[in-house]
Design an enzyme around this catalytic site. Structure first.
Site, PDB file in Angstrom:
ATOM      1  N   ASP A   1       2.597   1.919 -10.066  1.00 45.70           N
ATOM      2  CA  ASP A   1       1.374   1.347  -9.519  1.00 45.70           C
ATOM      3  C   ASP A   1       0.258   2.380  -9.440  1.00 45.70           C
ATOM      4  O   ASP A   1       0.470   3.567  -9.708  1.00 45.70           O
ATOM      5  CB  ASP A   1       1.635   0.721  -8.134  1.00 45.70           C
ATOM      6  CG  ASP A   1       2.636   1.528  -7.296  1.00 45.70           C
ATOM      7  OD1 ASP A   1       2.739   2.747  -7.503  1.00 45.70           O
ATOM      8  OD2 ASP A   1       3.318   0.928  -6.449  1.00 45.70           O
TER       9      ASP A   1
ATOM     10  N   ASP B   1       7.293  -2.806   5.081  1.00 45.56           N
ATOM     11  CA  ASP B   1       7.155  -4.273   5.081  1.00 45.56           C
ATOM     12  C   ASP B   1       7.985  -4.926   3.971  1.00 45.56           C
ATOM     13  O   ASP B   1       7.842  -6.114   3.704  1.00 45.56           O
ATOM     14  CB  ASP B   1       5.680  -4.689   4.980  1.00 45.56           C
ATOM     15  CG  ASP B   1       5.046  -4.317   3.636  1.00 45.56           C
ATOM     16  OD1 ASP B   1       5.730  -3.682   2.794  1.00 45.56           O
ATOM     17  OD2 ASP B   1       3.871  -4.666   3.426  1.00 45.56           O
TER      18      ASP B   1
ATOM     19  N   HIS C   1       7.955  -4.111   0.680  1.00 47.49           N
ATOM     20  CA  HIS C   1       7.425  -4.135  -0.692  1.00 47.49           C
ATOM     21  C   HIS C   1       8.180  -3.178  -1.604  1.00 47.49           C
ATOM     22  O   HIS C   1       8.692  -2.147  -1.166  1.00 47.49           O
ATOM     23  CB  HIS C   1       5.916  -3.844  -0.720  1.00 47.49           C
ATOM     24  CG  HIS C   1       5.520  -2.442  -0.365  1.00 47.49           C
ATOM     25  ND1 HIS C   1       4.578  -2.145   0.594  1.00 47.49           N
ATOM     26  CD2 HIS C   1       5.915  -1.238  -0.852  1.00 47.49           C
ATOM     27  CE1 HIS C   1       4.415  -0.845   0.668  1.00 47.49           C
ATOM     28  NE2 HIS C   1       5.224  -0.259  -0.190  1.00 47.49           N
TER      29      HIS C   1
ATOM     30  N   GLU D   1       3.522  -6.905  -2.215  1.00 46.58           N
ATOM     31  CA  GLU D   1       3.570  -7.172  -0.780  1.00 46.58           C
ATOM     32  C   GLU D   1       4.260  -8.520  -0.519  1.00 46.58           C
ATOM     33  O   GLU D   1       4.423  -9.324  -1.449  1.00 46.58           O
ATOM     34  CB  GLU D   1       2.146  -7.187  -0.215  1.00 46.58           C
ATOM     35  CG  GLU D   1       1.384  -5.866  -0.384  1.00 46.58           C
ATOM     36  CD  GLU D   1       1.862  -4.755   0.549  1.00 46.58           C
ATOM     37  OE1 GLU D   1       3.025  -4.771   0.999  1.00 46.58           O
ATOM     38  OE2 GLU D   1       1.056  -3.842   0.828  1.00 46.58           O
TER      39      GLU D   1
HETATM   40  C1  F6R Z   1       5.114   3.869  -4.849  1.00 46.42           C
HETATM   41  C2  F6R Z   1       5.456   2.499  -4.501  1.00 46.42           C
HETATM   42  C3  F6R Z   1       5.804   2.081  -3.126  1.00 46.42           C
HETATM   43  C4  F6R Z   1       6.533   3.145  -2.319  1.00 46.42           C
HETATM   44  C5  F6R Z   1       6.743   2.665  -0.890  1.00 46.42           C
HETATM   45  C6  F6R Z   1       7.439   3.703  -0.049  1.00 46.42           C
HETATM   46  O1  F6R Z   1       4.848   3.986  -6.229  1.00 46.42           O
HETATM   47  O2  F6R Z   1       5.430   1.688  -5.361  1.00 46.42           O
HETATM   48  O3  F6R Z   1       6.615   0.929  -3.185  1.00 46.42           O
HETATM   49  O4  F6R Z   1       7.756   3.435  -2.929  1.00 46.42           O
HETATM   50  O5  F6R Z   1       5.509   2.368  -0.324  1.00 46.42           O
HETATM   51  O6  F6R Z   1       6.588   4.796   0.119  1.00 46.42           O
HETATM   52  P1  F6R Z   1       7.136   6.177   0.683  1.00 46.42           P
HETATM   53  O7  F6R Z   1       8.094   6.682  -0.324  1.00 46.42           O
HETATM   54  O8  F6R Z   1       5.940   7.076   0.764  1.00 46.42           O
HETATM   55  O9  F6R Z   1       7.772   5.879   1.980  1.00 46.42           O
END
Ligand code: F6R
Length: 261
Positions: free
Chosen positions: A68, A137, A139, A144
């Site tokens: 992303d 959450d 995702h 989301e």
């Molecule tokens: C990142 C992504 C998100 C993260 C998620 C967890 O490319 O797609 O799904 O993996 O937000 O973030 P962290 O690892 O910072 O807790």
């Protein structure tokens, strides 16, 4: 069912995930990696870089696709995922930058950036191994709650919770972009092997929902239950809400060696 491996800490998780990637590259030097950003995959990238260096591995043919990108951040902004992927993965591991793709979050052309990205993934022959973190959450990628299981790469609106969680990377929560462009759940489900990492108590509920909860668009991580090859690697805290954790430990302890990673 996903294979769930409970490990002592992030370093042990990074070691296992890096070995899954290395095994993929050994079998296929032009492997296509799906690259997550955020804090979760950092120990994997560190271990991967170390192993590539120690074993003098040729990774010049490896290709990669980020999950992303934020919409509207300049490419060279230090927190754009293009910058993060370059800093955390491409440079330390020694990947060829021209073979590493990140969705284009520039406002000009954003209407077709998702379709273009899907085209590039298809041209590469698909993603072999996709690293994933999980949001508090639920995702995966930036899909989301409510994201369609049929979704492909497209623009999404980040939830307030995700913007709060990611504020630590910016000076102020208001600086966290409102929109992102993310691989869809269907894009993720097309990868050959999903490796989902989760650390800390804050991820326990989201992880339990993904692995054991009902399969529902309200809980995007639960899409992994539809994939035939998933490895979940979690520390004790993140695994603490899993109902069947003792079975996962038992199954992993008795994993037939011929199954490999
Ligand atoms: C990142 C992504 C998100 C993260 C998620 C967890 O490319 O797609 O799904 O993996 O937000 O973030 P962290 O690892 O910072 O807790």
């Amino acid at each position: 069912m996903a294979e769930v491996v409970v490990v002592s800490d992030q370093e042990a998780a990074g070691d296992l995930a890096a070995h899954i990637i290395l095994d993929t590259i050994r079998r296929r030097p032009e492997a296509v990696l799906g690259l997550a950003t955020g804090s979760t995959p950092l120990s994997t990238y560190r271990r991967l870089a170390q192993q590539v260096k120690e074993r003098s591995l040729d990774v010049s043919h490896v290709r990669g696709f980020a999950l992303d990108e934020y919409v509207g951040l300049p490419h060279d902004h230090p927190e754009s995922y293009r910058s993060v992927i370059t800093r955390d993965v491409v440079v330390p591991v020694g990947l060829n930058p021209s073979q590493i793709h990140v969705p284009d979050g520039a406002l000009a052309g954003i209407e077709h950036a998702g379709a273009d990205y899907e085209g590039s993934i298809a041209d590469a022959g698909g993603i072999d191994v996709q690293l994933l973190g999980i949001g508090t959450d639920g995702h995966i990628g930036f899909n989301e709650p409510g994201s369609s299981f049929a979704s492909l790469t497209r623009v999404k609106t980040l939830s307030e919770q995700t913007r709060r969680d990611n504020a630590r990377f910016f000076d102020d929560q208001d600086d966290v972009p409102m929109h992102c462009i993310t691989q869809g759940l269907a894009t993720i489900l097309r990868a050959g092997h999903l490796v989902l990492l989760a650390f800390g108590e804050g991820k326990a509920e989201a992880l339990a929902g993904a692995v054991e909860g009902p399969v529902s668009a309200s809980n995007p991580g639960s899409a992994i239950q539809l994939h035939p090859r998933v490895t979940v690697i979690a520390d004790e805290a993140a695994a603490s809400a899993l109902r069947h954790v003792e079975y996962y430990r038992y199954a992993y302890a008795h994993k037939p060696s011929w199954q490999g990673f």
